[in-house]
Design a protein around this motif. Structure first.
Motif, PDB file in Angstrom:
ATOM      1  N   LEU A 123     -16.675  -5.457   6.044  1.00 51.65           N
ATOM      2  CA  LEU A 123     -16.549  -6.873   5.652  1.00 51.65           C
ATOM      3  C   LEU A 123     -15.184  -7.194   5.070  1.00 51.65           C
ATOM      4  CD1 LEU A 123     -19.672  -8.225   3.753  1.00 51.65           C
ATOM      5  CD2 LEU A 123     -18.912  -8.728   6.072  1.00 51.65           C
ATOM      6  N   TYR A 124     -14.764  -6.341   4.132  1.00 49.85           N
ATOM      7  CA  TYR A 124     -13.535  -6.593   3.368  1.00 49.85           C
ATOM      8  C   TYR A 124     -12.759  -5.295   3.172  1.00 49.85           C
ATOM      9  CZ  TYR A 124     -14.752 -11.277   1.505  1.00 49.85           C
ATOM     10  OH  TYR A 124     -15.024 -12.612   1.338  1.00 49.85           O
ATOM     11  N   LYS A 125     -11.477  -5.428   2.947  1.00 49.88           N
ATOM     12  CA  LYS A 125     -10.736  -4.334   2.333  1.00 49.88           C
ATOM     13  C   LYS A 125     -10.098  -4.874   1.052  1.00 49.88           C
ATOM     14  CE  LYS A 125      -9.458  -0.739   4.628  1.00 49.88           C
ATOM     15  NZ  LYS A 125      -8.780   0.208   5.570  1.00 49.88           N
ATOM     16  N   PHE A 126     -10.211  -4.043   0.010  1.00 50.54           N
ATOM     17  CA  PHE A 126      -9.794  -4.457  -1.344  1.00 50.54           C
ATOM     18  C   PHE A 126      -8.747  -3.505  -1.912  1.00 50.54           C
ATOM     19  CE2 PHE A 126     -14.303  -6.102  -1.480  1.00 50.54           C
ATOM     20  CZ  PHE A 126     -13.992  -7.444  -1.698  1.00 50.54           C
ATOM     21  N   PHE A 127      -7.736  -4.061  -2.519  1.00 53.46           N
ATOM     22  CA  PHE A 127      -6.902  -3.301  -3.464  1.00 53.46           C
ATOM     23  C   PHE A 127      -7.716  -3.110  -4.742  1.00 53.46           C
ATOM     24  CE2 PHE A 127      -2.068  -4.018  -2.573  1.00 53.46           C
ATOM     25  CZ  PHE A 127      -2.235  -3.587  -1.281  1.00 53.46           C
ATOM     26  N   LEU A 163       0.841  -1.191   0.000  1.00 49.79           N
ATOM     27  CA  LEU A 163       0.000   0.000   0.000  1.00 49.79           C
ATOM     28  C   LEU A 163       0.874   1.238   0.000  1.00 49.79           C
ATOM     29  CD1 LEU A 163      -2.824  -0.787   2.504  1.00 49.79           C
ATOM     30  CD2 LEU A 163      -3.115   0.394   0.326  1.00 49.79           C
ATOM     31  N   LEU A 164       0.721   2.078  -0.990  1.00 50.81           N
ATOM     32  CA  LEU A 164       1.554   3.270  -1.081  1.00 50.81           C
ATOM     33  C   LEU A 164       0.826   4.439  -0.418  1.00 50.81           C
ATOM     34  CD1 LEU A 164       2.776   2.716  -4.719  1.00 50.81           C
ATOM     35  CD2 LEU A 164       4.048   2.324  -2.588  1.00 50.81           C
ATOM     36  N   ILE A 165       1.520   5.065   0.526  1.00 47.30           N
ATOM     37  CA  ILE A 165       0.868   6.160   1.253  1.00 47.30           C
ATOM     38  C   ILE A 165       1.637   7.458   1.092  1.00 47.30           C
ATOM     39  CG2 ILE A 165      -0.337   4.717   2.922  1.00 47.30           C
ATOM     40  CD1 ILE A 165       1.800   5.088   4.924  1.00 47.30           C
ATOM     41  N   ASP A 166       0.860   8.537   1.049  1.00 47.12           N
ATOM     42  CA  ASP A 166       1.425   9.880   0.908  1.00 47.12           C
ATOM     43  C   ASP A 166       1.828  10.435   2.271  1.00 47.12           C
ATOM     44  OD1 ASP A 166       0.984   9.840  -1.840  1.00 47.12           O
ATOM     45  OD2 ASP A 166      -1.060  10.634  -1.618  1.00 47.12           O
ATOM     46  N   HIS A 196      -2.437   2.394  -4.394  1.00 49.40           N
ATOM     47  CA  HIS A 196      -2.381   3.631  -3.621  1.00 49.40           C
ATOM     48  C   HIS A 196      -3.449   3.603  -2.532  1.00 49.40           C
ATOM     49  CE1 HIS A 196      -2.547   7.838  -2.476  1.00 49.40           C
ATOM     50  NE2 HIS A 196      -1.289   7.891  -2.892  1.00 49.40           N
ATOM     51  N   LEU A 197      -3.157   4.194  -1.386  1.00 46.31           N
ATOM     52  CA  LEU A 197      -4.086   4.169  -0.250  1.00 46.31           C
ATOM     53  C   LEU A 197      -5.485   4.640  -0.646  1.00 46.31           C
ATOM     54  CD1 LEU A 197      -4.180   3.465   2.790  1.00 46.31           C
ATOM     55  CD2 LEU A 197      -3.687   5.856   3.275  1.00 46.31           C
ATOM     56  N   ASN A 198      -5.543   5.601  -1.568  1.00 49.54           N
ATOM     57  CA  ASN A 198      -6.868   6.090  -2.007  1.00 49.54           C
ATOM     58  C   ASN A 198      -7.675   5.016  -2.721  1.00 49.54           C
ATOM     59  OD1 ASN A 198      -6.158   8.574  -1.036  1.00 49.54           O
ATOM     60  ND2 ASN A 198      -5.497   9.364  -3.047  1.00 49.54           N
ATOM     61  N   ASP A 199      -6.990   4.029  -3.228  1.00 44.51           N
ATOM     62  CA  ASP A 199      -7.656   2.940  -3.960  1.00 44.51           C
ATOM     63  C   ASP A 199      -7.845   1.695  -3.101  1.00 44.51           C
ATOM     64  OD1 ASP A 199      -7.935   4.298  -6.456  1.00 44.51           O
ATOM     65  OD2 ASP A 199      -5.777   4.018  -6.765  1.00 44.51           O
TER      66      ASP A 199
END
Lengths: 370, 370, 370, 370
Positions: free
Chosen positions: D360-364, D201-204, D288-291
């Motif tokens: 429920l989930y976290k998705f890329f 996960l790329l974070i700013d 990206h974290l936003n996604d």
């Protein structure tokens, strides 16, 4: 007798599939007064607001109403029923830890375009159009993809949708063990004198997720944004968080007194014909939120609270004893705590057992008579 | 000044491997008095007993002691630190739900053989030998295979090991919101008058897992078993659960009063030379445990408690209002509860929010002056 | 297609006044088979039974039914919805700590008089009359003074009222992390072979408050009491607690397999016309409840579970590693645990973090092939 | 063999007065490598990091070290021991609900003055001086008035004080039920390839209160502020949150693999002489974290999770079944959920019981090969 209607709004579903509903009571005025929204018990243990709504309904059905009323007890059907031991664990979502009163929707984003579209509108048009925009903004979230809403947002947005329809918003809370106090946006300071509440916290325009802020910030932002365009537009909504005293308590007599306090304020806001509700003659003190100081326990131990709530404490006088019985021989078992500022003790922690760093007290400092 | 010694006993380990310890304070008398064991705070929220032990230590270090003393504050290092929201969730093991005060060891099984072996012993021999047996019985469990002991048993058995060495055992508890009351085995009823406690519950010989029972039942059983063999043997141990008032509160002034109450009882039991501690002149009432009635809420709702604690309630008078704001229109929002017996209200639930079936009150019925 | 009816029974009210209801599904057979009662999810986290009831309903609507069926998913509307963090804290009443499956009503007291009144009755009369008595006994409690019932009793008694109408009672549970196992009264041992469950716990006649016991103990007691009068009366009810595997999991495929297991048993009990459901050919082991050993952690720490569930463990082989990272230098950071008996590991604790004394494993010992 | 030292730092006190301590392990290198800080278990249920630190220590004592190491297991002595039922309720302060990993100190305020004072300094001077400033900033808080620090801040600031001394900071966490993933600041993306972690996960640059942010944001802000003054200064610190898999599990074999993954990264960062640790050849994906999209349950019910963790899910394919057994007749009892985007399922909720709105989930989404 005014007629009261009830609607149960659906705000969620729990694990066994049963619906979460909230009762909404409504009274109609003669159309000449403000729309008033009052809710209670968003935090599960803060139940006294339900009793205040009970006492309000008992009064309102007999008054000559100019205003329309929407009253919502039991605003949080999860928090209200979340027991952990004997007490109600209703301050935050038990799954996520998120404070139930920090989940309302921020409307800041809708302002720039709205202002661009209303540079030539009159105040009344602006007011109606902006209210509609706020409701539309909430509706978009509520009607968007279902997978984008948390449990708490679904509850909060449904309530906020009701609150946005009002000119006056009162969110009834309590402290842990607490004296009465009022969160009041600075612009509404003159109105604070009409409540029978000794302690008034003045807050600036800043959105942190609570209902009072969710109700007044957009109007305050709008007013500021229009002013930047040279347009004068008064903030059209009053919103307060009313802290009624201590949690985990129902007191119908105190509730009647607090209902009268609200009726006094609403009389001032011309919600009634022929109302004689007047504010009590009490000393009132105000303090800016920046001067509202949390005092965290400097030690772990068992606390004897010494500062009387609402009491004016001189700097350096004892506010608590901390008993540390496992150090009876190795050091003094009793530690006396003091605070280094003159202050009014507004509330203290609900339990006698504290970790180092548990919030013991909250104090008004740099306060002045209101 | 008498000297006080401290020992920290090891009663367990938590998940990060750190030890659970309990502080044990001891004072030695001149060898002519009883051995006194007093513990506090087995239930995590019931903290006032720690303050009573504090006040006792302050007094005991100045008295002329015949008795030996073992005093144990913070008896439950898990319960004492188990927070859930602001309150302390310390009534039961948070993993299993087992009440921390129902885990002491039952010694019934050792009695038949002991009696067979002591049919010709004198009372003093019996007393010493049986005490030794009780301690050996506990030691066998504590030193048995480590995998056979639960977390709570390990704590309870370590405390019980200390209690078995005493002639007098006081387990300091509190109710939720409560008046003072005393659990007293029927044979010790004459002693109950020496405590400054208005309400006395008389209990029969029956082991349910609590410390007072774990302390007196074996001696009572022994006395009964010897009597069945024609041998007279007085029950050699006094054990009480002392309910000091409400949980989640430290009050050092009340603690001093309750320490004096205990000193009055101990003066009666000849624990001191030259002690002038006398019981207060107060009305005292006793009630048999079978007549101690739990009143469960007949409705779910928000409760206004009306019965004053310690107050004598006439059958049929209001004891609580239940507010049900979601039924404001569909039925009466306020339900008045009554109890169908004359009673003394001893304690009530700690919260205003109750489910149908939550224990609202406990009442003395069929009580009489002591 | 058989028709299914639904009724929602009222079992309580929560603090905001809303009703607690439980859905009850019913199917009618041709009147020639037994009455079957199956419930699930009395413990909040043990959800898989709901999926089994789903799969059963999917099958039952297509089968040729001799038996009547009552199926109750979501048996505990409080436990089912009680979250604490991500997991469901549904094993005990969060207020009192009482295990939800220890609150059923003991019917022992009705037996002596019943026997006196039926010394000359035939078996069929006894069966019908006793069933009626059991239901009346429950009804007296449910219809007695409302203040005498706890929250959990109100739920349990309402369910028990349904269960007493049945000849076959299955209470669907799960372990924490667990292999499948069956609690089976010794008299029903031959029936245990018809379930597809490898591990069978044989239990004697003793009432501890659970539904299976509440269902079979009265009939067992009755049979014993009649036998003492020289009357032969077979125990008329089969009741089992079916442990389906691990909690906090829904697996529809596994649920279908377990539904077939139940259908196989019910085929054996002649619940259907033309059913071909047969038990799977698997190795089955039985163990007496006295030989079902809890293994409590001898140390506090972080656990790596090594014993495979359902695996046959030799005495002395490693069953877990306990990691104690705060002792990396002062002692070995890794402790290997062993058990001193040959055993089958049936279940282990749900978390890797344990206190000293937390139940790590439960083991079958002295087991034999069934 | 390298020598390992242990220190126990004091980070608080609990209600019975006992100290909260955290073990800190240190190894010294030859002075030519970076300083590495690794902590684990800030969230109480996320225990696997302790096992990774165990395996790291086992390796580090045998390696030829250039770098200095500070390793901190059991970083949160409250969260680690907070049980609620069988599971560990260690994600947030049980009193306040505040996430334990959102309490670190924001250093933004110190940057403007620092930049003004170092416009002519060289990079090495800036680095040393800024590090000193960061530590001084923390020390001022830790040594300021004791009543100004919350329980969580006291823990967090003490850890942050250690982390600020390092060039490389790894905070070991886990998801609920989760595949491995890495929170990586965008500037450190090239380093992400050296971990054996499939999902990145790329974070700013944005401070939300977590340790990784608290470690890199000040340096990133400093770099930006200097750049605005025309000065080039590389971000001097690497900081990652390493999500090791699922909570409530200890797996020593997996821990060894993850220790090797960290050693591979540290080999790349020149922490060792003669290390041959290389990254595994696996497919890696970044997002990206936003996604990184949270999917909240659109319904309350019981969940069968269908999406394999780490699995690549096509838009519209089933990700879960929601069972709603109280609607068996009134609507379909089984609802199939889908997600409207192509995605990688990274983690899912830990329980099968969900409210409407539970995550429920976290998705890329919008991910790409790294």
């Amino acid at each position: 007798m005014n007629s009261i209607s009830q609607e149960n709004i659906l705000v969620g579903e729990i694990a066994n599939g049963l619906p979460l509903t909230i009762p909404v009571y409504r009274l109609k005025g003669d159309g000449t007064g403000p729309h008033v929204y009052i809710q209670a018990n968003m935090h599960g243990a803060e139940v006294q607001g339900n009793a205040v709504i009970y006492q309000l309904l008992e009064q309102l059905k007999q008054l000559d109403l100019k205003a329309d009323f929407t009253l919502v007890p039991y605003a949080n059907p999860i928090g209200c029923n979340q027991k952990s031991g004997e007490f109600t664990l209703g301050r935050f979502d038990p799954i996520t830890g998120t404070n139930w009163n920090r989940m309302y929707l921020d409307a800041t984003s809708i302002i720039p375009e709205f202002v661009r579209n209303h540079l030539t509108s009159d105040a009344s048009t602006i007011k109606h159009a902006f209210r509609e925009q706020l409701i539309t903004h909430i509706d978009q979230k509520l009607n968007g993809p279902a997978y984008q809403l948390t449990t708490g947002q679904r509850i909060a947005y449904n309530l906020q949708r009701l609150a946005h329809q009002a000119d006056i918003v009162l969110d009834l809370h309590t402290g842990p063990i607490s004296s009465k106090h009022l969160y009041c946006p600075t612009y509404a300071k003159p109105s604070a004198r009409f409540f029978n509440i000794e302690h008034v916290l003045l807050i600036d325009n800043g959105f942190g997720g609570a209902l009072d802020e969710a109700s007044f910030c957009p109007w305050w932002d709008l007013s500021d944004a229009l002013k930047a365009q040279g347009i004068n537009f008064d903030i059209a909504v009053d919103a307060f968080t009313v802290e009624l005293g201590s949690q985990e308590k129902i007191d119908l007599t105190a509730a009647k007194y607090d209902a009268q306090s609200i009726l006094s304020y609403l009389t001032h806001k011309e919600a009634f014909n022929n109302s004689h509700h007047q504010p009590a003659k009490i000393a009132r003190y105000s303090c800016h939120l920046n001067d509202y100081i949390a005092y965290y326990s400097p030690l772990g131990g068992m606390v004897e609270y010494l500062a009387p709530l609402g009491g004016h404490i001189k700097a350096g006088t004892p506010i608590a004893n901390i008993l540390r019985m496992e150090r009876y021989l190795s050091e003094a078992p009793l530690h006396q705590l003091t605070f280094d500022k003159d202050a009014i003790a507004i509330l203290h922690f609900a339990s006698a057992s504290v970790n180092q760093g548990t919030e013991l007290y909250k104090f008004f400092t740099n306060y002045s008579a209101l």
